[in-house]
Design a protein around this motif. Structure first.
Motif, PDB file in Angstrom:
ATOM      1  N   SER A   1       0.834  -1.195   0.000  1.00 54.50           N
ATOM      2  CA  SER A   1       0.000   0.000   0.000  1.00 54.50           C
ATOM      3  C   SER A   1       0.876   1.254   0.000  1.00 54.50           C
ATOM      4  N   VAL A   2       0.426   2.270  -0.727  1.00 58.40           N
ATOM      5  CA  VAL A   2       1.206   3.505  -0.848  1.00 58.40           C
ATOM      6  C   VAL A   2       0.292   4.636  -1.297  1.00 58.40           C
ATOM      7  N   ARG A   3       0.621   5.852  -0.869  1.00 59.04           N
ATOM      8  CA  ARG A   3       0.052   7.080  -1.426  1.00 59.04           C
ATOM      9  C   ARG A   3       1.231   7.984  -1.738  1.00 59.04           C
ATOM     10  N   CYS A   4       1.300   8.472  -2.977  1.00 57.49           N
ATOM     11  CA  CYS A   4       2.473   9.238  -3.388  1.00 57.49           C
ATOM     12  C   CYS A   4       2.091  10.260  -4.447  1.00 57.49           C
ATOM     13  N   ARG A   5       3.010  11.199  -4.677  1.00 60.16           N
ATOM     14  CA  ARG A   5       2.837  12.220  -5.703  1.00 60.16           C
ATOM     15  C   ARG A   5       4.207  12.643  -6.188  1.00 60.16           C
ATOM     16  N   ILE A   6       4.281  13.100  -7.435  1.00 61.31           N
ATOM     17  CA  ILE A   6       5.525  13.644  -7.975  1.00 61.31           C
ATOM     18  C   ILE A   6       5.307  15.112  -8.310  1.00 61.31           C
ATOM     19  N   ASP A   7       6.136  15.978  -7.742  1.00 61.26           N
ATOM     20  CA  ASP A   7       6.145  17.391  -8.094  1.00 61.26           C
ATOM     21  C   ASP A   7       7.265  17.619  -9.100  1.00 61.26           C
ATOM     22  N   PHE A   8       6.998  18.448 -10.097  1.00 64.98           N
ATOM     23  CA  PHE A   8       7.964  18.679 -11.171  1.00 64.98           C
ATOM     24  C   PHE A   8       8.508  20.110 -11.104  1.00 64.98           C
ATOM     25  N   PHE A   9       9.788  20.247 -11.467  1.00 65.88           N
ATOM     26  CA  PHE A   9      10.479  21.527 -11.392  1.00 65.88           C
ATOM     27  C   PHE A   9      11.289  21.757 -12.664  1.00 65.88           C
ATOM     28  N   ARG A  10      11.556  23.032 -12.964  1.00 63.08           N
ATOM     29  CA  ARG A  10      12.408  23.401 -14.089  1.00 63.08           C
ATOM     30  C   ARG A  10      13.344  24.519 -13.647  1.00 63.08           C
ATOM     31  N   ASP A  11      14.379  24.731 -14.426  1.00 63.05           N
ATOM     32  CA  ASP A  11      15.321  25.789 -14.112  1.00 63.05           C
ATOM     33  C   ASP A  11      14.650  27.145 -14.257  1.00 63.05           C
ATOM     34  N   LEU A  12      14.932  28.051 -13.338  1.00 62.80           N
ATOM     35  CA  LEU A  12      14.348  29.386 -13.368  1.00 62.80           C
ATOM     36  C   LEU A  12      14.741  30.153 -14.617  1.00 62.80           C
ATOM     37  N   ASP A  13      15.932  29.886 -15.154  1.00 59.86           N
ATOM     38  CA  ASP A  13      16.408  30.613 -16.327  1.00 59.86           C
ATOM     39  C   ASP A  13      16.003  29.961 -17.643  1.00 59.86           C
ATOM     40  N   ALA A  14      15.485  28.743 -17.576  1.00 56.66           N
ATOM     41  CA  ALA A  14      15.120  28.039 -18.806  1.00 56.66           C
ATOM     42  C   ALA A  14      13.786  28.567 -19.313  1.00 56.66           C
ATOM     43  N   ALA A  15      13.703  28.738 -20.639  1.00 53.33           N
ATOM     44  CA  ALA A  15      12.452  29.163 -21.271  1.00 53.33           C
ATOM     45  C   ALA A  15      11.855  30.352 -20.522  1.00 53.33           C
ATOM     46  N   SER A  16      12.586  31.459 -20.510  1.00 57.21           N
ATOM     47  CA  SER A  16      12.216  32.592 -19.672  1.00 57.21           C
ATOM     48  C   SER A  16      10.840  33.155 -19.995  1.00 57.21           C
ATOM     49  N   SER A  17      10.307  32.836 -21.173  1.00 53.08           N
ATOM     50  CA  SER A  17       8.976  33.322 -21.515  1.00 53.08           C
ATOM     51  C   SER A  17       7.879  32.537 -20.800  1.00 53.08           C
ATOM     52  N   MET A  18       8.229  31.407 -20.184  1.00 56.05           N
ATOM     53  CA  MET A  18       7.245  30.592 -19.472  1.00 56.05           C
ATOM     54  C   MET A  18       6.876  31.243 -18.151  1.00 56.05           C
ATOM     55  N   ARG A  19       5.606  31.269 -17.853  1.00 51.79           N
ATOM     56  CA  ARG A  19       5.152  31.753 -16.553  1.00 51.79           C
ATOM     57  C   ARG A  19       5.059  30.570 -15.607  1.00 51.79           C
ATOM     58  N   THR A  20       5.262  30.832 -14.347  1.00 51.92           N
ATOM     59  CA  THR A  20       5.162  29.749 -13.376  1.00 51.92           C
ATOM     60  C   THR A  20       3.695  29.409 -13.136  1.00 51.92           C
ATOM     61  N   PRO A  21       3.392  28.176 -12.712  1.00 51.26           N
ATOM     62  CA  PRO A  21       1.998  27.817 -12.428  1.00 51.26           C
ATOM     63  C   PRO A  21       1.399  28.776 -11.406  1.00 51.26           C
ATOM     64  N   GLY A  22       0.214  29.212 -11.661  1.00 48.98           N
ATOM     65  CA  GLY A  22      -0.456  30.122 -10.743  1.00 48.98           C
ATOM     66  C   GLY A  22      -0.319  31.577 -11.108  1.00 48.98           C
ATOM     67  N   ALA A  23       0.628  31.919 -11.988  1.00 48.12           N
ATOM     68  CA  ALA A  23       0.821  33.328 -12.333  1.00 48.12           C
ATOM     69  C   ALA A  23      -0.425  33.916 -12.999  1.00 48.12           C
ATOM     70  N   PHE A  24      -1.143  33.094 -13.779  1.00 48.37           N
ATOM     71  CA  PHE A  24      -2.318  33.599 -14.476  1.00 48.37           C
ATOM     72  C   PHE A  24      -3.436  33.988 -13.498  1.00 48.37           C
ATOM     73  N   ALA A  25      -3.381  33.453 -12.288  1.00 50.20           N
ATOM     74  CA  ALA A  25      -4.460  33.668 -11.321  1.00 50.20           C
ATOM     75  C   ALA A  25      -4.165  34.783 -10.341  1.00 50.20           C
ATOM     76  N   ASP A  26      -3.049  35.495 -10.519  1.00 54.66           N
ATOM     77  CA  ASP A  26      -2.604  36.402  -9.463  1.00 54.66           C
ATOM     78  C   ASP A  26      -3.629  37.486  -9.130  1.00 54.66           C
ATOM     79  N   THR A  27      -4.153  38.190 -10.124  1.00 54.80           N
ATOM     80  CA  THR A  27      -5.059  39.303  -9.844  1.00 54.80           C
ATOM     81  C   THR A  27      -6.344  38.835  -9.183  1.00 54.80           C
TER      82      THR A  27
END
Length: 236
Positions: free
Chosen positions: A83-109
């Motif tokens: 038995s197990v409960r698990c999740r994988i969180d994914f990350f990328r380099d801050l400088d990679a693909a600088s045009s990419m917004r981080t998750p949640g940025a669209f919801a800021d306002t």
């Protein structure tokens, strides 16, 4: 198998669902690898599984509440043997693909305005702690010797920071580093599985206080706050 943790200057780029021994995808149990410039953090919330590095043939038994860093381009698979409960969180380099917004940025306002309405309609931190302390018997022991006047201010300021600052901003990253140390194994030892409950209770609080609450707004709150939570969890 040595786990050196995540490199600096990474930001969240997404997450899997929470899987158990019946729902974990077959693809994760077969040979696969993350793309270049992408990292993963495997969190085991309950039970255990085996992580197999197919490049070195090393195996690591990962048991709750442990986590394991998955490096880019390293072929691997997981083995489920109970038995197990698990999740994988994914990350990328801050400088990679600088045009990419981080998750949640669209919801800021929308989330910032919602938080303002919440504060105008009541004591956000006070309502939160009423909800959180009754959400699970695992929660009250963490607050046995807590100064709640101070704690309510800390909670309010933390939520305000996560609502108004994105995880790619230096101020936010410094605050997350402090929170990660304070809440990690060497601090209050907050179990990673409890952060999703924390997020549930934040959303319940906002639902009670925001007269314009909706299912769509709840989704934005969750997407906005989760990257900061992922970064704190990765430091456990």
């Amino acid at each position: 198998m040595v786990d050196d943790g995540l490199p600096e200057r990474l930001v969240p780029s997404g997450a899997s669902l929470v899987f158990d021994e019946k729902t974990i995808p077959d693809a994760l149990q077969r040979r696969h690898a993350l793309a270049a410039g992408r990292w993963g953090v495997l969190h085991v919330f309950e039970g255990s599984l085996r992580f197999v590095d197919l490049e070195t043939c090393d195996e690591r038994h990962v048991s709750a509440p442990d986590r394991l860093t998955i490096n880019p381009q390293v072929p691997h698979r997981v083995v489920v043997d109970g038995s197990v409960r698990c999740r994988i969180d994914f990350f990328r380099d801050l400088d990679a693909a600088s045009s990419m917004r981080t998750p949640g940025a669209f919801a800021d306002t929308d989330v910032q305005l919602s938080f303002q309405r919440c504060e105008a309609n009541g004591d956000f931190a006070g309502v939160f702690y009423e909800t959180f302390l009754s959400a699970s018997p695992e929660i009250p022991p963490y607050f046995a010797a807590t100064d709640f006047d101070r704690q309510r201010k800390v909670l309010r300021d933390s939520v305000h920071l996560m609502v108004t600052r994105d995880v790619d901003e230096p101020e936010m990253r410094e605050a997350i580093e402090r929170l990660g140390k304070a809440h990690g194994r060497g601090g209050r030892n907050i179990l990673p599985k409890l952060y999703e409950l924390w997020l549930d209770c934040v959303c319940q609080t906002a639902k009670l206080l925001d007269p314009e609450w909706s299912d769509g707004l709840e989704r934005k709150w969750r997407v906005r706050l989760r990257p900061g939570i992922q970064m704190i969890m990765a430091r456990y």
